[in-house]
Write an enzyme that holds these catalytic residues in place. Structure first.
Site, PDB file in Angstrom:
ATOM      1  N   GLU A  36       1.284  -0.830   0.338  1.00 22.86           N
ATOM      2  CA  GLU A  36      -0.158   0.230   0.081  1.00 22.86           C
ATOM      3  C   GLU A  36       1.438   1.796  -0.101  1.00 22.86           C
ATOM      4  OE1 GLU A  36      -3.026  -0.332   3.152  1.00 22.86           O
ATOM      5  OE2 GLU A  36      -3.474  -2.085   2.739  1.00 22.86           O
ATOM      6  N   GLN A  94      -7.963   2.239 -23.453  1.00 20.15           N
ATOM      7  CA  GLN A  94      -9.374   1.602 -23.562  1.00 20.15           C
ATOM      8  C   GLN A  94     -10.107   2.567 -22.863  1.00 20.15           C
ATOM      9  OE1 GLN A  94      -9.800  -1.406 -23.734  1.00 20.15           O
ATOM     10  NE2 GLN A  94     -11.491  -1.860 -23.527  1.00 20.15           N
ATOM     11  N   ASP A 166       0.211   3.589 -38.131  1.00 28.60           N
ATOM     12  CA  ASP A 166      -0.902   3.638 -38.478  1.00 28.60           C
ATOM     13  C   ASP A 166      -1.639   4.855 -38.663  1.00 28.60           C
ATOM     14  OD1 ASP A 166      -2.580   5.148 -35.833  1.00 28.60           O
ATOM     15  OD2 ASP A 166      -1.524   3.363 -34.798  1.00 28.60           O
ATOM     16  N   LYS A 189      -2.115  -0.414 -39.738  1.00 29.45           N
ATOM     17  CA  LYS A 189      -2.361  -1.573 -39.025  1.00 29.45           C
ATOM     18  C   LYS A 189      -4.284  -1.811 -38.474  1.00 29.45           C
ATOM     19  CE  LYS A 189      -1.544  -0.561 -34.764  1.00 29.45           C
ATOM     20  NZ  LYS A 189      -0.632   0.392 -33.045  1.00 29.45           N
ATOM     21  N   SER A 220       5.078   0.443 -27.047  1.00 30.09           N
ATOM     22  CA  SER A 220       5.293  -0.102 -25.764  1.00 30.09           C
ATOM     23  C   SER A 220       5.024  -1.804 -25.640  1.00 30.09           C
ATOM     24  CB  SER A 220       3.460  -0.477 -25.564  1.00 30.09           C
ATOM     25  OG  SER A 220       3.081  -1.337 -24.178  1.00 30.09           O
ATOM     26  N   THR A 221       5.590  -2.683 -26.431  1.00 33.06           N
ATOM     27  CA  THR A 221       6.074  -3.554 -26.759  1.00 33.06           C
ATOM     28  C   THR A 221       7.653  -3.546 -27.822  1.00 33.06           C
ATOM     29  OG1 THR A 221       4.902  -4.924 -28.613  1.00 33.06           O
ATOM     30  CG2 THR A 221       4.459  -5.241 -25.740  1.00 33.06           C
TER      31      THR A 221
HETATM   32  C1  R5P Z   1      -1.635   1.947 -30.258  1.00 30.34           C
HETATM   33  O1  R5P Z   1      -2.726   1.840 -31.679  1.00 30.34           O
HETATM   34  C2  R5P Z   1      -0.605   3.479 -29.854  1.00 30.34           C
HETATM   35  O2  R5P Z   1       0.088   4.282 -30.145  1.00 30.34           O
HETATM   36  C3  R5P Z   1       0.739   2.604 -30.151  1.00 30.34           C
HETATM   37  O3  R5P Z   1       0.858   2.124 -31.562  1.00 30.34           O
HETATM   38  C4  R5P Z   1       1.060   1.022 -29.551  1.00 30.34           C
HETATM   39  O4  R5P Z   1       0.670   1.678 -28.369  1.00 30.34           O
HETATM   40  C5  R5P Z   1       1.816   0.732 -29.393  1.00 30.34           C
HETATM   41  O5  R5P Z   1       1.866  -0.676 -28.684  1.00 30.34           O
HETATM   42  P1  R5P Z   1       3.302  -1.800 -29.324  1.00 30.34           P
HETATM   43  O6  R5P Z   1       4.845  -0.661 -28.657  1.00 30.34           O
HETATM   44  O7  R5P Z   1       3.123  -2.249 -28.606  1.00 30.34           O
HETATM   45  O8  R5P Z   1       3.577  -1.535 -30.663  1.00 30.34           O
END
Ligand code: R5P
Length: 294
Positions: A36, A94, A166, A189, A220-221
Site C-alpha cells: 500500500e 481503453q 497507422d 495497422k 510499448s512492446t
Molecule cells: C496504439 O495504437 C498506439 O498508438 C501505439 O502504436 C501502440 O501502443 C504501440 O504498442 P506496441 O509498441 O506494443 O506495438
C-alpha cells in the site's frame, strides 16, 4: 500557484519549477510492506492553486493511487484548486468499448481522480484527444511532437520522411513534417481485439534512399515499430529512426527495435529512461504559466 512534486516524476517537476519560478511542495512517500502507498505533503497549500506533477507509467495502479492521495491531501489542507499534470496518462488507450462487456477504463480513472479532489487535468499526447470530452473536469492535451522533431533537426535530419505507423497517428506525422520540412505518410495497422496482436500493411511510400523517422504516441512492446521498420527496409529507406512521446519500452522492446534496423530511439521524459532525450519541461512550463495567469 505551487507545484506538488509527485514521487514518480520529481526531476521533471523540478525542471518545470526552475523554468516557471513556481515554488515546490515536496512529497514524502513510501510503500508499506503489503504494497500500500503513503504520501504526505511537506509544505503548505492553503488557498493555493496546486499543480501535481505525477506520471502514471508502470506501476501505474500504484502511481494513480499516489496521485489520488496527493489530490485528496491538497484539498484536505485547503488548496483552492488542484490541477493534475500527468504527462503519461495510464489507461488512456481503453477509451471506449471495443467488445461487449468491457469498461472504458480511462473514464473510471478520471472519475476516481475527480472524487479525490482533482479539478482539472493536463496531459501530453493522450492516445485519442476525443476521450477528453468524457472527462468530468476541464482537461487538455499538449503535443510534444514539435520538440521531438526539433531533436532530429538538430541531428541533421532536415527533410526526413515522417512516418506514422497507422492512420490514427497521421496527425503526429503531420506535426513532425511541419518542423522537418519533408514528406509525411502512414501505414495501415490492424489489431485483433481479442489477442491484441497487430499487423501492418505495406503500401508504397516514397522512402527509397531517404532518412525516415517513425513517430508514434507510445512505444510499448515495440511490435508496431518493428513491423514498420521491416516495411521501410523492404522499400529501401537509407536510415530509420523512431520517436515517441511515451517510451514504455516493455521487456526487450528496445533490443527488438534496434535489431530491426532502427538506428536510434528517442522519447520524452514523460516516462523517465535512458531514451528520454527530449524534456517536456518547456512545454509544461508554458502551459502552467498560462494557467497561473488565467
Ligand atoms: C496504439 O495504437 C498506439 O498508438 C501505439 O502504436 C501502440 O501502443 C504501440 O504498442 P506496441 O509498441 O506494443 O506495438
Amino acid at each position: 500557484m505551487k507545484i506538488v512534486l509527485g514521487p514518480a516524476l520529481q526531476e521533471l517537476g523540478e525542471k518545470i519549477s526552475q523554468l516557471t519560478s513556481i515554488p515546490i511542495v515536496s512529497v514524502a512517500s513510501k510503500t508499506f510492506p503489503d504494497g500500500e502507498n503513503y504520501v504526505r505533503l511537506e509544505g503548505t497549500v492553503q488557498d493555493e492553486h496546486v499543480a501535481i506533477v505525477q506520471t502514471t507509467c508502470a506501476p501505474q495502479d500504484s502511481r494513480l493511487m499516489q496521485l489520488a492521495f496527493m489530490a485528496a491531501a491538497a484539498k484536505r489542507n485547503k488548496a483552492r484548486k488542484v490541477t493534475a499534470v500527468v504527462p503519461y496518462l495510464a489507461y488512456a488507450r481503453q477509451d471506449k468499448i471495443f467488445l461487449q462487456g468491457e469498461n472504458a477504463s480511462i473514464e473510471t480513472v478520471v472519475y476516481m481522480l475527480k472524487a479525490s479532489g482533482v479539478d482539472a487535468l493536463v496531459t501530453v499526447n493522450i492516445h485519442a484527444e476525443n476521450a477528453l470530452s468524457n472527462f468530468p473536469f476541464p482537461a487538455k492535451t499538449l503535443s510534444a511532437i514539435p520538440f521531438l522533431a526539433e531533436y532530429f533537426m538538430q541531428k541533421g535530419c532536415k527533410k526526413a520522411f515522417a512516418l506514422a505507423p497507422d492512420k490514427g497517428a497521421m496527425y503526429i506525422a503531420e506535426q513532425a513534417r511541419s518542423v522537418l520540412g519533408g514528406e509525411a505518410g502512414h501505414l495501415e495497422k490492424q489489431r485483433d481485439r481479442y489477442t491484441g496482436q497487430t499487423s501492418q500493411t505495406a503500401k508504397h511510400l516514397d522512402v527509397k534512399g531517404k532518412a525516415v523517422i517513425i513517430f508514434d504516441d507510445i512505444i510499448s512492446t515495440g511490435g508496431t515499430i518493428v513491423g514498420a521498420a521491416k516495411i521501410l527496409r523492404e522499400q529501401g529507406a537509407a536510415h530509420i529512426y523512431t520517436a515517441c512521446v511515451h517510451g514504455l519500452l516493455i521487456g526487450d522492446a528496445e533490443k527488438r527495435i534496434l535489431d530491426a534496423g532502427v538506428e536510434e530511439i528517442v522519447a520524452t521524459d514523460s516516462v523517465p529512461s535512458h531514451v528520454s532525450k527530449v524534456s517536456l519541461a518547456p512545454l509544461i512550463a508554458k502551459a502552467l504559466k498560462a494557467l497561473e495567469s488565467g
